[in-house]
Design a protein around this motif. Structure first.
Motif, short mmCIF file in Angstrom:
data_model
loop_
_atom_site.label_atom_id
_atom_site.label_comp_id
_atom_site.label_asym_id
_atom_site.label_seq_id
_atom_site.Cartn_x
_atom_site.Cartn_y
_atom_site.Cartn_z
N LEU A 201 8.96 11.14 32.47
CA LEU A 201 8.64 10.39 33.68
C LEU A 201 8.13 8.99 33.37
N GLY A 202 8.06 8.64 32.09
CA GLY A 202 7.56 7.32 31.73
C GLY A 202 6.05 7.23 31.70
N GLY A 203 5.38 8.37 31.63
CA GLY A 203 3.92 8.41 31.59
C GLY A 203 3.30 8.71 32.93
N VAL A 204 1.98 8.83 32.94
CA VAL A 204 1.24 9.11 34.17
C VAL A 204 -0.01 8.23 34.20
N THR A 205 -0.58 8.11 35.39
CA THR A 205 -1.85 7.40 35.54
C THR A 205 -2.90 8.38 36.03
N ILE A 206 -3.98 8.53 35.26
CA ILE A 206 -5.05 9.46 35.59
C ILE A 206 -6.36 8.69 35.70
N PRO A 237 -8.72 4.47 36.46
CA PRO A 237 -7.28 4.71 36.37
C PRO A 237 -6.71 4.18 35.05
N THR A 238 -6.06 5.05 34.30
CA THR A 238 -5.57 4.71 32.97
C THR A 238 -4.16 5.27 32.77
N GLU A 239 -3.27 4.44 32.25
CA GLU A 239 -1.91 4.87 31.98
C GLU A 239 -1.87 5.66 30.67
N LEU A 240 -1.22 6.82 30.70
CA LEU A 240 -1.18 7.70 29.55
C LEU A 240 0.24 8.14 29.23
N THR A 241 0.54 8.22 27.94
CA THR A 241 1.79 8.85 27.50
C THR A 241 1.59 10.37 27.52
N GLY A 242 2.64 11.10 27.16
CA GLY A 242 2.52 12.55 27.13
C GLY A 242 1.47 13.03 26.14
N GLU A 243 1.48 12.48 24.93
CA GLU A 243 0.50 12.87 23.93
C GLU A 243 -0.91 12.51 24.36
N GLN A 244 -1.07 11.34 24.98
CA GLN A 244 -2.39 10.92 25.43
C GLN A 244 -2.89 11.79 26.57
N GLN A 254 -17.43 16.96 26.21
CA GLN A 254 -18.06 15.68 26.52
C GLN A 254 -18.66 15.62 27.92
N TRP A 255 -18.48 16.65 28.71
CA TRP A 255 -19.02 16.66 30.07
C TRP A 255 -19.98 17.84 30.26
N ASN A 256 -20.99 17.62 31.05
CA ASN A 256 -21.96 18.69 31.32
C ASN A 256 -21.29 19.91 31.95
N ARG A 257 -20.22 19.69 32.68
CA ARG A 257 -19.52 20.80 33.32
C ARG A 257 -18.58 21.53 32.36
N GLY A 258 -18.44 21.02 31.13
CA GLY A 258 -17.65 21.71 30.13
C GLY A 258 -16.26 22.07 30.58
N ASP A 259 -15.94 23.37 30.53
CA ASP A 259 -14.59 23.81 30.83
C ASP A 259 -14.22 23.58 32.29
N PHE A 260 -15.22 23.49 33.15
CA PHE A 260 -14.94 23.21 34.56
C PHE A 260 -14.43 21.78 34.73
N ALA A 261 -14.95 20.86 33.93
CA ALA A 261 -14.44 19.49 33.94
C ALA A 261 -12.99 19.49 33.45
N ARG A 262 -12.72 20.24 32.40
CA ARG A 262 -11.36 20.30 31.87
C ARG A 262 -10.40 20.84 32.92
N MET A 263 -10.80 21.87 33.66
CA MET A 263 -9.93 22.40 34.70
C MET A 263 -9.64 21.36 35.76
N GLN A 264 -10.66 20.57 36.13
CA GLN A 264 -10.42 19.52 37.11
C GLN A 264 -9.43 18.49 36.56
N HIS A 265 -9.56 18.14 35.30
CA HIS A 265 -8.66 17.15 34.71
C HIS A 265 -7.23 17.69 34.63
N GLN A 266 -7.09 18.99 34.42
CA GLN A 266 -5.75 19.59 34.44
C GLN A 266 -5.15 19.48 35.85
N GLN A 267 -5.99 19.69 36.85
CA GLN A 267 -5.53 19.54 38.22
C GLN A 267 -5.13 18.09 38.50
N ASP A 268 -5.94 17.16 37.99
CA ASP A 268 -5.64 15.73 38.15
C ASP A 268 -4.29 15.40 37.53
N LEU A 269 -3.99 16.01 36.38
CA LEU A 269 -2.73 15.74 35.70
C LEU A 269 -1.55 16.22 36.52
#
Length: 386
Positions: A201-206, A237-244, A254-269
């Motif tokens: 898709l040419g990357g994403v912006t998260i 907002p940051t442009e990311l390649t697939g690897e990034q 790196q976040w106080n919410r730990g795995d809950f932060a990661r789940m939110q970021h997966q949803q954002d992706l």
């Protein structure tokens, strides 16, 4: 009711025992286009919707060929029906599994770091994604056909033990047992597949979330990866390649919410992939569409009965704003059996006693009334913050 603990750091489930100076990612320009017709998250949902709305006999034929050529290792029909919940309506429940399998590694050692129930309402106007914490403490049903450690099935453990012990079939059985929700289809995508989808898709912006956990806060707002080249992602907002993108959504410490932060970021992706599919012109350029389908058809695995074309038709009228995310309601983190876990209930046989929000959510998914549940539980919708 809470979703998070203090910098919760879960570990992969296993059978019971007997720096700095990284590369940088450039921030994207602020702003964005108007809301447009969206796609339900996951690689195959993306392929399906694009194929259906692209138009033209050649494109339609490509979609049908892609559907026929998909890797289909999961036979949900082989699971005895008496072991599965009854289906009450024509709403669609798709389980999206993101595994940490890497090319060259033994697939038997892979873990399910991402587990999302994607519910599409019967009328096709609403869609909801429910993330299941990988360390949610639940009952894993007995499963004689488990590929790893069948003797440990039939016990209480972290949710991702189901995948580690019995792959997708046991994961489906586990979800269906503690939710009562029948899973219609499964889509699995691994690290390499995710990179393929994003790059096609040419990357994403998260919208990058700045680190806030002790020891991980940087001078400049953002987050530094703890993996590989220790890439730095500036907040916003940051442009990311697939690897990034893969690197960013794997972070949690790196976040106080730990795995809950990661789940939110997966949803954002997932939402970012939806937006990129539209902005990349995939729906208007036959060559772009063909390139995308060709590059992603081998990026996912699906069940034997998943019809890409018919699914695409059912999703055509959805807009990106129609997709609402939430995390399985839970009681926060605690130590059970010597392990730090996410507590689903302290009474797994009767979870409604101390986790009525979860049981009412599963009822709403079964009965296809999730919209009403969201209105009544607005504080439980979103990224999982306290």
């Amino acid at each position: 009711m809470t979703y998070s603990g203090s910098n919760y750091r879960g570990s992969a489930s296993v059978p019971p025992a007997g720096g700095g100076g990284g590369a940088r990612v450039a921030a994207a320009a602020a702003g964005g286009g108007s809301t447009r017709r969206g796609l339900i998250g996951s690689g195959i949902g993306l392929v399906a919707s694009i194929a259906a709305t692209g138009g033209g006999f050649a494109i339609w034929s490509t979609a049908k060929t892609t559907d026929a050529d998909l890797d289909r290792p999961f036979d949900l029909e082989a699971i005895p029906d008496e072991d599965r919940p009854e289906k009450l309506n024509a709403a669609l429940n798709i389980l999206i599994v993101g595994s940490d399998h890497r090319e060259g590694n033994d697939e038997a050692d892979a873990r399910s770091d991402t587990n999302i129930i994607m519910h599409v309402a019967e009328d096709g106007t609403e869609a909801y994604g429910v993330s299941i914490p990988r360390d949610l403490y639940v009952h894993i049903p007995e499963y004689a056909d488990a590929s790893n450690y069948p003797e440990y099935t039939g016990s209480d453990a972290k949710f991702n033990a189901a995948y580690a012990w019995g792959g997708v079939p046991l994961t489906v059985l586990t979800i269906e047992e503690f939710t009562g929700v029948r899973i219609d289809h499964v889509v699995e995508i691994d690290f390499a597949g995710l990179v393929q989808v994003v790059d096609a898709l040419g990357g994403v912006t998260i919208d990058i979330e700045a680190a806030d956990a002790d020891g991980y806060i940087t001078d400049e707002p953002g987050v530094e990866s703890i993996h590989g080249d220790h890439m730095f992602f500036p907040a916003g907002p940051t442009e990311l390649t697939g690897e990034q993108a893969l690197d960013y959504v794997r972070q949690r410490k790196q976040w106080n919410r730990g795995d809950f932060a990661r789940m939110q970021h997966q949803q954002d992706l997932i939402k970012a992939i939806m937006d990129s599919a539209l902005s990349a012109g995939v729906l208007t350029s036959r060559s772009t569409l063909t390139s995308f389908i060709d590059s992603t058809s081998d990026a996912v695995k699906v069940d034997t009965e998943f019809n890409v074309v018919s699914t695409a038709i059912s999703l055509m009228d959805l807009r990106s704003d129609d997709l609402v995310f939430m995390t399985t309601p839970n009681l926060g983190t605690d130590t059970i059996g010597g392990e730090s876990v996410v507590v689903y209930s302290y009474d797994l046989e009767n979870p409604s006693n101390d986790n009525p929000e979860a049981t009412s959510l599963w009822d709403a998914i079964r009965e296809d009334t999730v919209g009403a549940w969201v209105e009544q539980n607005a504080d439980l919708v979103g990224g999982g913050e306290e």
